[in-house]
Write a protein that holds these residues in place. Structure first.
Motif, PDB file in Angstrom:
ATOM      1  N   ALA A 294       0.806  -1.243   0.038  1.00 28.63           N
ATOM      2  CA  ALA A 294       0.047  -0.129   0.104  1.00 28.63           C
ATOM      3  C   ALA A 294       0.841   1.332  -0.088  1.00 28.63           C
ATOM      4  O   ALA A 294       0.570   2.128  -0.783  1.00 28.63           O
ATOM      5  CB  ALA A 294      -1.019   0.113   1.319  1.00 28.63           C
ATOM      6  N   GLU A 295       1.847   1.276   0.979  1.00 28.47           N
ATOM      7  CA  GLU A 295       2.746   2.493   0.875  1.00 28.47           C
ATOM      8  C   GLU A 295       3.612   2.641  -0.284  1.00 28.47           C
ATOM      9  O   GLU A 295       3.722   3.764  -1.023  1.00 28.47           O
ATOM     10  CB  GLU A 295       3.645   2.128   1.962  1.00 28.47           C
ATOM     11  N   GLN A 298       1.191   3.657  -2.956  1.00 25.73           N
ATOM     12  CA  GLN A 298       0.217   4.776  -2.876  1.00 25.73           C
ATOM     13  C   GLN A 298      -1.148   4.584  -3.075  1.00 25.73           C
ATOM     14  O   GLN A 298      -1.824   5.256  -3.719  1.00 25.73           O
ATOM     15  CB  GLN A 298       0.702   6.100  -3.529  1.00 25.73           C
ATOM     16  N   THR A 299      -1.691   3.200  -2.623  1.00 24.06           N
ATOM     17  CA  THR A 299      -2.948   2.908  -2.709  1.00 24.06           C
ATOM     18  C   THR A 299      -3.452   2.446  -1.526  1.00 24.06           C
ATOM     19  O   THR A 299      -2.717   2.209  -0.391  1.00 24.06           O
ATOM     20  CB  THR A 299      -2.859   1.384  -3.531  1.00 24.06           C
ATOM     21  N   PRO A 300      -4.640   2.818  -1.169  1.00 22.83           N
ATOM     22  CA  PRO A 300      -5.477   2.678  -0.121  1.00 22.83           C
ATOM     23  C   PRO A 300      -5.284   1.089   0.418  1.00 22.83           C
ATOM     24  O   PRO A 300      -5.328   0.085  -0.266  1.00 22.83           O
ATOM     25  CB  PRO A 300      -6.959   2.760  -0.056  1.00 22.83           C
ATOM     26  N   SER A 302      -7.110  -1.081   2.239  1.00 25.41           N
ATOM     27  CA  SER A 302      -8.416  -1.861   2.030  1.00 25.41           C
ATOM     28  C   SER A 302      -8.241  -2.303   0.474  1.00 25.41           C
ATOM     29  O   SER A 302      -8.744  -3.718   0.300  1.00 25.41           O
ATOM     30  CB  SER A 302      -9.630  -1.068   2.329  1.00 25.41           C
ATOM     31  N   GLN A 303      -7.963  -1.589  -0.437  1.00 20.45           N
ATOM     32  CA  GLN A 303      -7.950  -1.864  -1.828  1.00 20.45           C
ATOM     33  C   GLN A 303      -6.735  -2.943  -2.109  1.00 20.45           C
ATOM     34  O   GLN A 303      -7.112  -3.894  -2.682  1.00 20.45           O
ATOM     35  CB  GLN A 303      -7.817  -0.686  -2.572  1.00 20.45           C
TER      36      GLN A 303
END
Length: 316
Positions: A294-295, A298-300, A302-303
């Motif tokens: 996610a980091e 740069q993606t949420p 939960s997604q």
């Protein structure tokens, strides 16, 4: 130790492999510190500090990490008799560092009828760092076998054999719970204690709010652990908190069949836990793995979590 920490920290290792390698060296440093009566950070490792020994220890940590080994059974360490020549001259077997490790970590030892050193400080430190039990299951199957031999010419072969086994016994699966109520410790202390307990081998640690006698608000500390870890974890609780008593309970449990997998997603590799309940598979992405993706992308979170689960259902 400072130089060794720097070398290992610069290696391209997983966090678990790096942590295990450092833990092994810390055990060695504590043993040598006691033998020489100097602070840990001033210990000179001599043979143990050589490049090949650093490679040995890091390779062992990487191997255990790659194989996904979480439980290690070492029934007993067999040691010889006599003396051995080393950097410090002629020393009795077991050498002081080995004797200190055996003492500090309560490792079982058997003296065999043969002259020679069969347990080295490096070997003893690895065992101390990874051993979770000393008792083999009642019935088990051998899945894989690895074997290696030392180069010294002793009357008894210096052989180490490791087996990956699967527990086939019908014995009940049990776990231990340690519990205590604490009403006079700060949140900072309790937070620190939790970290110390996890590092020492606790399976789970949690706090719950309770009301004690005289209507005092307090925290109940619960630690889930193996029987072999009870003494070490209780020592931490008594040392770091104000409690004067700890309750312990053995509990039966039912656990799902599980295995760890690595899958490739559009965002990168992810580690998942695959559990099976009555023929139905469930997929649980590992938090750290999902968080890193996610980091990085740069993606949420939960997604990313849902993407990993979907990839699991498609592939597994």
């Amino acid at each position: 130790m400072p130089q060794i920490r720097q070398i290992i920290s610069q290696g391209r290792l997983t966090e678990r492999a790096r942590g295990l390698a450092l833990r092994i060296f810390e055990i060695l440093a504590e043993a040598e510190s006691k033998a020489h009566n100097v602070p840990v950070d001033q210990v000179h490792f001599h043979e143990v500090g050589a490049v090949d020994s650093i490679v040995d220890i890091v390779a062992a940590a990487v191997c255990l990490d790659n194989l996904g080994i979480r439980e290690v059974i070492v029934p007993v360490l067999c040691e010889g008799t006599g003396t051995i020549r080393c950097q410090h001259g002629i020393l009795p077997v077991p050498v002081p560092a080995v004797a200190n490790i055996m003492n500090m970590h309560k490792l079982p030892m058997r003296i065999v009828d043969a002259e020679g050193e069969f347990v080295t400080p490096t070997g003893a430190a690895i065992v101390a760092a990874v051993r979770t039990s000393g008792t083999l299951p009642k019935d088990f199957s051998v899945e894989k076998v690895g074997i290696g031999a030392g180069k010294r010419n002793y009357e008894r072969p210096g052989i180490l054999r490791a087996m990956v086994i699967r527990d086939l016994s019908d014995e009940k699966d049990t776990i231990w719970k340690l519990e205590t109520n604490i009403d006079d410790c700060s949140g900072e202390v309790l937070g620190y204690v939790m970290g110390q307990l996890f590092e020492a081998g606790a399976r789970d640690v949690h706090y719950g709010p309770v009301f004690m006698k005289k209507n005092r608000p307090a925290w109940q500390l619960n630690v889930i652990c193996s029987k072999e870890d009870i003494d070490r974890l209780e020592h931490i609780i008594f040392r770091e908190t104000t409690t004067i008593g700890i309750r312990r309970m053995e509990m039966e449990r039912t656990v799902l069949k599980r295995e760890e997998k690595t899958i490739v997603t559009p965002l990168g590799e992810a580690q998942v836990k695959v559990c099976e309940a009555r023929g139905v598979k469930r997929f649980y992405p590992e938090y750290e793995s999902a968080a890193q993706l996610a980091e990085k992308n740069q993606t949420p979170f939960s997604q990313v979590y849902q993407m990993i689960q979907k990839q699991c259902m498609d592939e597994l």
